[in-house]
Each structure stands twice: as C-alpha cells, then as structure tokens.
Design a protein around this motif. Sequence first.
Motif, mmCIF file in Angstrom:
data_model
loop_
_atom_site.group_PDB
_atom_site.id
_atom_site.type_symbol
_atom_site.label_atom_id
_atom_site.label_comp_id
_atom_site.label_asym_id
_atom_site.label_seq_id
_atom_site.Cartn_x
_atom_site.Cartn_y
_atom_site.Cartn_z
ATOM 1 N N VAL A 76 0.862 -1.177 0.000
ATOM 2 C CA VAL A 76 0.000 0.000 0.000
ATOM 3 C C VAL A 76 0.902 1.230 0.000
ATOM 4 N N ALA A 78 1.331 5.483 0.229
ATOM 5 C CA ALA A 78 0.670 6.609 0.904
ATOM 6 C C ALA A 78 1.510 7.867 0.745
ATOM 7 N N GLN A 227 -5.851 0.985 3.335
ATOM 8 C CA GLN A 227 -6.146 1.719 2.110
ATOM 9 C C GLN A 227 -7.393 2.575 2.269
#
Length: 338
Positions: A76, A78, A227
């Motif tokens: 993930v 970010a 997420q």
Amino acid sequence: MSDKRDHGGGLDAAVAEYGGTRGDWLDLSTGINPVPYPVGEIDPEAWTALPDQGAMDRLLAAARKFWNVPEGAEIVAANGASAIIAKVPYLTDHGSKAYIPGPTYNEHAAAIEATGTWTQTDKLNEATLSVFVHPNNPTGRFWEAERIGATGLCVVDESFCDVYPHNSHVEQSKHDSILILKSFGKFWGLAGLRLGFAIGTAFTMSPIHRPKKDGVVEKAVPMATLQEHLGPWAVAGPALEIGARALEDVAWAEATRARLAADAARLDGLMTRAGAKVVGGTDLFRLYEFADAEAVQAHLAKGHVWSRIFPYSKTWLRLGLPHPDRWGQLEAAVEGLA
C-alpha cells in the motif's frame, strides 16, 4: 498530547537566533540524503489529472521488484510513511498495549497516544502491537529477525534501511503478523515528495487478533482497511511518476549507497578528531557523544551548521551528511571544538 514533537529541522528558529539567511545555513539536523534523486521532466498530466490506477500499478510493481517483496505480500502506498504510522493503531485491537523500544522515532508513540485508548508497555509479551525501527533512529541498532513478530501485530519501520538492503526484514512480510514500512524521502532525498509504503499480507495480524463474528474468526483484511483509511488518491500524480522512476533505477541506488558510506566515514573522521565519540547512526546520519551536546550544537550554529540534539540525552548529537559541495563549511564550523 504535546502539539510539538521532537524532530530535526526547525531551521527558521536557528536563523532567528544565530543570524544569516536560510541559504547561508547547512542543515544537518535530518537524515535525508543531501544528493537527491534527479527528478527530471514530469508529464504535465501528472499535475493536472487525478492520479490513475495505471500510474499506481507501475509504482507498486517497481516497489515490489526493488525491495524483493515476497509472493503473497501486498503493498500500500501513501503520502509519506508518517501517514501510515498514524493509521497503524487502527489496524488491530483498540485499547490494548503497545511495545515500542526506545529511544526511537517518536511518531510511533505519538500515534498510539493520539488514539486515547492505547497504552505503552515495556514488556513485549504483554503487547498486542510492537514497533521496531530498523535500523533505529537515532542509535542505528538493527533488530534480529527472531525478535520481531513475537506477539500480535509487529511493525518494522525500515525508513533508513535502504542503505543496507541485505539487512531488510521485508522477507518477513509474508507472515500474517508483520507489517514493513518503507520511506521514500530519506534514501532518495525527496522528503518533500511525501511517499511511503506498507508491505504485508492481506491479514497482517495473528489469528487471535482478527475480529470474530458469532464466535468465528472472519477474514480480516487490514491492508484493505489501511487503504480505506488513507482514502482515494493517497499518492499525488507527480509522486507516482517520480517514485516509480527512482525505484526502477537500480544503478543510481547502488552508486548512492557507495557514496553515502564513504561520506559517513569521512564525517566520523572529522568529528572524532574534534573530540566526538561515535555511538551509533547509519550511513544517512551519525550519532556522536560529547560532554555537552547543547554547547556543541551552539558552537556549530555559529558557523551556520544546524545539528540535532535530544531532550532525553545531554550528550548525544546527531549529524546528517553535508552536500559534497559544502564540506568546507562544516569543517570550518567544527574548528575549535577539540
């Protein structure tokens, strides 16, 4: 919770106290590579269009290859590792105990404190969440593989590990209970880009900590939960493009590791001749011991060199690496210390 956390930076305050302009100063208070990855030309659409899935797919594919992410682990991305750190307490049991061996990077404890439900413990076997900064900031300590993942959800923050790829625990991300964090800003020198990664399995926590419904363990998916917490378009278009390009450039990474290692050794030589004792650090920052770290910081500041001291130690002073063109300024500021 305090509104001000202890970090590097704060150059404006140093300028106000010691004079000069920001351009006059050599800021060594952070552990950011002073020779950043060359950004190059950016597709204009990266600025004007909402980030698309194709750009994200390219970034995640590059990240998987660069870090040798094992099969079964997910990634993930970010807007910075700190954005992920703030969400970690919400990926497992609320109101439980967290083990964060310190002194270390203080955003982890701040994220725990901000929930209002978690408490810290100094006993690993009591914790349902543990955090290991690997290598540690500021000591540079590496944590053994057998130490991590002992209980509950284990977070391994590898923000400074890209100078030591063979020390990475990313292979452990194939286990349900381990979450690896990666920061783009340190090694690639682009902290302002705000890009970070979490690597783990779909579960990322041990079965005893997965939610139950009617007494049956459900298939929890904390990576998906992360997420969702980050929201749509968690990474800006330019960051997607630059991040993918940099992660694909293995030759730059290898050359950069060699330069950083040489510069770290050079810095140690300079500071030990000035009376410092090397007590830790990485190839992105060095940790020194002086009788009075605050006095040393003030001495360096008179030469417009900003360093890092710590509220929990009167003797530790941390220095990042100077840009290759500015060693002279540091050498001049160090004069008179010994």
